[in-house]
Design a protein around this motif. Structure first.
Motif, short mmCIF file in Angstrom:
data_model
loop_
_atom_site.label_atom_id
_atom_site.label_comp_id
_atom_site.label_asym_id
_atom_site.label_seq_id
_atom_site.Cartn_x
_atom_site.Cartn_y
_atom_site.Cartn_z
N SER A 86 0.69 -1.27 0.26
CA SER A 86 -0.09 -0.13 -0.11
C SER A 86 0.88 1.24 -0.09
O SER A 86 0.45 2.29 -0.68
CB SER A 86 -1.01 -0.15 1.05
N ASP A 87 2.00 1.22 0.71
CA ASP A 87 3.16 2.28 0.81
C ASP A 87 4.11 2.01 -0.18
O ASP A 87 5.20 1.48 0.27
CB ASP A 87 3.47 2.49 2.19
N CYS B 212 -2.14 0.93 -11.47
CA CYS B 212 -1.08 0.70 -10.49
C CYS B 212 0.14 1.25 -10.66
O CYS B 212 0.37 1.50 -11.90
CB CYS B 212 -1.06 -0.89 -10.16
N SER C 132 2.00 -1.02 -6.14
CA SER C 132 0.88 -0.26 -5.42
C SER C 132 -0.70 0.05 -6.31
O SER C 132 -0.31 0.97 -7.20
CB SER C 132 1.29 0.99 -4.70
N TYR C 133 -1.58 -0.49 -5.70
CA TYR C 133 -2.75 -0.20 -6.79
C TYR C 133 -3.38 1.00 -6.34
O TYR C 133 -3.63 1.27 -5.12
CB TYR C 133 -3.64 -1.33 -6.46
N VAL C 134 -3.79 1.78 -7.18
CA VAL C 134 -4.49 3.04 -7.02
C VAL C 134 -6.02 2.42 -7.29
O VAL C 134 -6.88 2.80 -6.48
CB VAL C 134 -4.14 4.00 -8.25
N THR C 135 -6.32 1.89 -8.22
CA THR C 135 -7.79 1.03 -8.35
C THR C 135 -7.64 -0.33 -9.06
O THR C 135 -6.49 -0.53 -9.73
CB THR C 135 -8.71 1.81 -9.53
N PRO C 136 -8.20 -1.22 -8.79
CA PRO C 136 -9.26 -1.48 -7.39
C PRO C 136 -8.37 -0.90 -6.11
O PRO C 136 -7.10 -1.41 -6.16
CB PRO C 136 -9.87 -2.67 -7.55
N THR C 137 -9.21 -0.67 -4.92
CA THR C 137 -8.40 -0.69 -3.80
C THR C 137 -7.63 -1.73 -3.46
O THR C 137 -8.10 -3.12 -3.50
CB THR C 137 -9.47 -0.34 -2.71
N VAL C 138 -6.33 -1.61 -2.61
CA VAL C 138 -5.61 -2.64 -2.14
C VAL C 138 -6.37 -3.27 -1.09
O VAL C 138 -7.01 -2.70 -0.22
CB VAL C 138 -4.25 -2.15 -1.51
N ILE C 139 -6.25 -4.64 -1.01
CA ILE C 139 -6.79 -5.48 0.09
C ILE C 139 -5.54 -5.90 0.86
O ILE C 139 -4.73 -6.51 0.75
CB ILE C 139 -7.45 -6.71 -0.58
#
Length: 145
Positions: free
Chosen positions: A14-15, A52, A70-77
């Motif tokens: 995510s980071d 991403c 790092s995914y911008v969309t769809p949201t990271v799980i």
């Protein structure tokens, strides 16, 4: 022959900036950065609306690469925090290092914490696993002379 070589190992964070800083501290070099989106990204991942950010890093010898995403969309799980080493699935990536204790100390400045302790395998290796960014397990191996 089916496989010619391994191209890279990919890890989702995510980071992304913290992950890049961690692996650069380890000694990897940033090969490039890009943003991926569109039909091909959707088809490959089986997701819809993929966008991403990717940083491709390589080892100093140029033989191995690590793709940090790092995914911008769809949201990271988010994954389960601090999975134990015996969890099914990919659980670590290992690097050969020159001075294991120094590397562990330097990576601690980026939040790395040992999974266990530094272990000596016969007169061959010092080995250690650390938790890197977002709990990813990173193995470190120092060959003894």
């Amino acid at each position: 022959m089916t496989v010619r070589r391994m191209d890279n190992v990919g890890i989702v964070f995510s980071d992304l900036e913290a992950a890049v800083a961690f692996f650069v501290e380890l000694g990897l070099e940033v090969e490039g950065r890009t943003q991926i989106e569109g039909k091909v990204a959707d088809q490959c991942t089986g997701l819809e609306g993929v966008r991403c950010d990717i940083a491709m890093l390589r080892t100093p010898d140029g033989l191995s690469r690590l793709e940090l995403t790092s995914y911008v969309t769809p949201t990271v799980i988010p994954g389960p925090p601090k999975q134990p080493h015996n969890t099914v699935g990919m659980h670590r990536v290992m690097f050969a290092v020159d001075n294991l204790e120094d590397v562990v100390t330097r990576l601690a400045r980026h939040g790395a914490e040992p999974v266990g302790e530094i272990a000596r395998y016969e007169d061959s290796y010092l080995l250690c696993y650390v938790r890197g960014p977002e709990g990813v397990i990173v193995g470190l191996a120092e060959q003894l002379s």
